[in-house]
Write an enzyme that holds these catalytic residues in place. Structure first.
Site, PDB file in Angstrom:
ATOM      1  N   SER A   1     -29.363 -60.427  27.198  1.00  0.00           N
ATOM      2  CA  SER A   1     -28.864 -61.636  27.826  1.00  0.00           C
ATOM      3  C   SER A   1     -28.752 -62.733  26.772  1.00  0.00           C
ATOM      4  O   SER A   1     -28.003 -62.578  25.813  1.00  0.00           O
ATOM      5  CB  SER A   1     -29.756 -62.027  29.006  1.00  0.00           C
ATOM      6  OG  SER A   1     -29.150 -63.004  29.803  1.00  0.00           O
TER       7      SER A   1
ATOM      8  N   GLU B   1     -24.816 -55.996  37.068  1.00  0.00           N
ATOM      9  CA  GLU B   1     -25.240 -57.244  36.435  1.00  0.00           C
ATOM     10  C   GLU B   1     -25.319 -58.415  37.418  1.00  0.00           C
ATOM     11  O   GLU B   1     -26.287 -59.183  37.433  1.00  0.00           O
ATOM     12  CB  GLU B   1     -24.256 -57.629  35.312  1.00  0.00           C
ATOM     13  CG  GLU B   1     -24.199 -56.671  34.140  1.00  0.00           C
ATOM     14  CD  GLU B   1     -25.282 -56.913  33.109  1.00  0.00           C
ATOM     15  OE1 GLU B   1     -26.176 -57.734  33.350  1.00  0.00           O
ATOM     16  OE2 GLU B   1     -25.232 -56.256  32.051  1.00  0.00           O
TER      17      GLU B   1
ATOM     18  N   HIS C   1     -28.979 -57.077  36.413  1.00  0.00           N
ATOM     19  CA  HIS C   1     -29.119 -57.694  35.095  1.00  0.00           C
ATOM     20  C   HIS C   1     -30.552 -57.555  34.590  1.00  0.00           C
ATOM     21  O   HIS C   1     -31.508 -57.927  35.276  1.00  0.00           O
ATOM     22  CB  HIS C   1     -28.743 -59.177  35.207  1.00  0.00           C
ATOM     23  CG  HIS C   1     -28.729 -59.929  33.926  1.00  0.00           C
ATOM     24  ND1 HIS C   1     -27.832 -59.684  32.916  1.00  0.00           N
ATOM     25  CD2 HIS C   1     -29.494 -60.966  33.490  1.00  0.00           C
ATOM     26  CE1 HIS C   1     -28.036 -60.531  31.917  1.00  0.00           C
ATOM     27  NE2 HIS C   1     -29.055 -61.318  32.241  1.00  0.00           N
TER      28      HIS C   1
END
Length: 560
Positions: A230, A348, A442
């Protein structure tokens, strides 16, 4: 500030591991009072002597300062290397997390951080007790450059170091307004005439510390892999782009990275204010009339005030630390030409639903909006993201525009630069996640990469302790650590992972790793063309996609 507010509301949702924070004390004395009989392993590094702990077959050192505390006059300055200390410094406990906004909504990513402090530039080392010239895996945590810490339990390096035979290093770096604020007065006082990007400079200083000191822990400074997820993956891309980071690492891993628009330091661009304009506006919002007042503010008060004023950190293109937008740097082949492993997750956006606009009232309205916004690209768009299931299509659109396109673009650009690149899609199902509507969400790959399925945050869908889950985690640890060792990912019980190359090969992590080709055919081409048109039309490329996309027009694609 309306543009800033929109950026903040959307980007805050990307924050992986936004955490509960609490103010606390500064780092402790370098001296330890333990008796010889109780002493842990001692390393005599160039930085100074350190005493850690024995944990199974590992020696673990925590809370090691790699730079002077960025407090007082050092707030918003590049990090300053620590002088060598006298005596033996205790490295038994994690350092403080960096200051971050204290208010947040409940989240599967929220973990208890304990104390936070502006004095937070520390790192941690997990090393096999018999390590000699071992590969080094440097982890940069996620959190949208706003939140998170190297001491979160899911980042524990024990399994990577034990099974993979690598030395794991995890780092803190300045976050939010303390890490990325640019300001005209800061630029004026800088010898280079620039400001911002302090968190990135912290990461670079940590890598320099590794170069100087890791041999004392049994590591090979010539075989360092920088890795992150990320915002950590975003940081990896910027490290690959930054000239001052060149030569500090030999390989790179970018998990769920997002190649979004950065701010220009001094001039507005891509329909966004300059970084200095934003910094000046934030100063006014927190009632600090000048730089002296900003430096005098309590750190937590400043961070909370900036967050309330909708400040959200992005990197700044200043011509020195960062010379161009990432899309330009990678398209030109100016990034570090190192082996790369990159990928993204099938679900995600299922845990980041604020990034996904609500579906229109009808399929006809959905198609009308897409044709209005995407023009001659609308047919290709609707084939990939049909109106038959608008919610799933909207999730997939945002996923691909942020993470899928970025991962494949990295693989393509690195391949074109002559470096091997390995692409993956994490698409693994387990009951708690699927029952919560969070299939392959995610960051859900991280417990498998670190072998920390039993150390996830409290609200994380619990991973069952089954042989299937352990086998997948073992394979992913093998792939990640063998890549760190040799630049080629292999697993004891898993197929050979081919390079992306000319065939578009990727590893599909489902119940087991499976080799495949051409992830979501047509996805990359659509979003690459959309970005090229936005670039030509001075529009930002972030999460403004699908039904919230600006009209793309028919502009010819520039060669950026």
């Amino acid at each position: 500030m309306n543009m800033l507010r929109r950026l903040f509301v959307c980007a805050a949702a990307v924050a992986c591991f936004g955490a509960i924070s609490a103010s606390g004390a500064e780092r402790g004395s370098p001296m330890t009072s333990a008796s010889n009989a109780e002493r842990g392993p001692i390393v005599n590094a160039p930085a100074g002597a350190l005493e850690g702990r024995v944990e199974g077959a590992l020696h673990v050192f925590k809370g090691i300062p790699y730079a002077q505390p960025p407090v007082g006059d050092l707030r918003w300055r590049p990090p300053v290397a620590m002088p060598t200390w006298e005596g033996v410094r205790s490295a038994a406990d994690f350092g403080a997390a960096c200051v971050q906004p204290s208010r947040h909504v409940p989240s599967i990513y929220a973990d208890e951080l304990g104390r936070t402090s502006e004095d937070c530039l520390t790192l941690n080392v997990w090393t096999p007790a018999d390590a000699h010239n071992a590969p080094v895996f440097v982890w940069i945590h996620g959190g949208s450059l706003v939140a998170g810490s190297s001491k979160e339990t899911m980042y524990d390096g024990t399994h990577l170091a034990t099974r993979g035979g690598v030395i794991v290093v995890s780092i803190n770096y300045r976050l939010g307004a303390l890490g990325y604020l640019a300001h005209p007065e800061l630029s004026a006082e800088s010898p280079q005439g620039i400001s911002g990007n302090y968190g990135l400079l912290d990461q670079i200083e940590a890598l320099r510390w590794v170069q100087r000191n890791i041999s004392a822990f049994g590591g090979d400074p010539a075989n360092v892999t920088v890795a992150g997820e990320s915002a950590g993956g975003l940081s990896v891309m910027y490290l690959m782009a930054a000239p001052s980071a060149r030569g500090l690492f030999a390989k790179a891993i970018a998990e769920s990275a997002y190649m979004v628009t950065a701010f220009n330091l001094k001039e507005p661009a891509f329909s966004t204010p300059s970084a200095e304009q934003i910094g000046a506006a934030i100063g006014a919002a927190v009632h600090a009339p000048n730089l002296a007042a900003l430096r005098a503010m309590d750190a937590q008060t400043l961070v909370d005030g900036a967050a309330a004023a909708h400040y959200f950190p992005f990197l700044s293109i200043d011509g020195q630390v960062l010379q161009r937008q990432l899309v330009d740097t990678f398209a030109r082949g100016e990034q570090a030409h190192v082996p790369l492993l990159a990928g993204f997750n099938q679900g995600e956006i299922r845990s980041l639903t604020i990034l996904a606009p609500p579906p229109p009232t009808s399929t006809g309205e959905y198609e009308r909006i897409i044709r209005e916004r995407y023009g001659d690209l609308a047919d290709a768009f609707l084939r990939l993201y049909p109106s038959s299931n608008m919610q799933e299509s909207i999730y997939a659109t945002t996923r691909d525009a942020l993470y899928g396109w970025t991962a494949e673009r990295l693989a393509r650009n690195q391949t074109a630069a002559g470096a091997p690149a390995y692409l993956y899609l994490f698409d693994h199902a387990y009951p708690a996640a699927d029952n919560a509507g969070l299939h392959a969400f995610h960051a859900s790959e991280l417990p498998y990469v670190f072998g920390t399925a039993d150390r996830t945050p409290p609200l994380w869908p619990k991973i069952p302790p089954t042989n299937r889950e352990r086998a997948l985690s073992d394979a992913m640890i093998d792939y990640w650590t063998s890549f760190a060792r040799t630049g080629q990912p292999t697993a004891q019980h898993g197929p050979v992972w081919p390079a992306y190359g000319t065939t578009g090969a990727y590893m599909h992590f489902v119940d087991t790793p499976q080799v495949s080709q051409h992830v979501f055919p047509g996805m990359y081409e659509l979003h690459e063309e959309a970005v090229r048109r936005r670039y030509a039309n001075n529009q930002p490329w972030n999460w403004n996609v699908g039904i919230v996309s600006p009209p793309l027009g028919m502009a010819p694609a520039p060669s950026h």
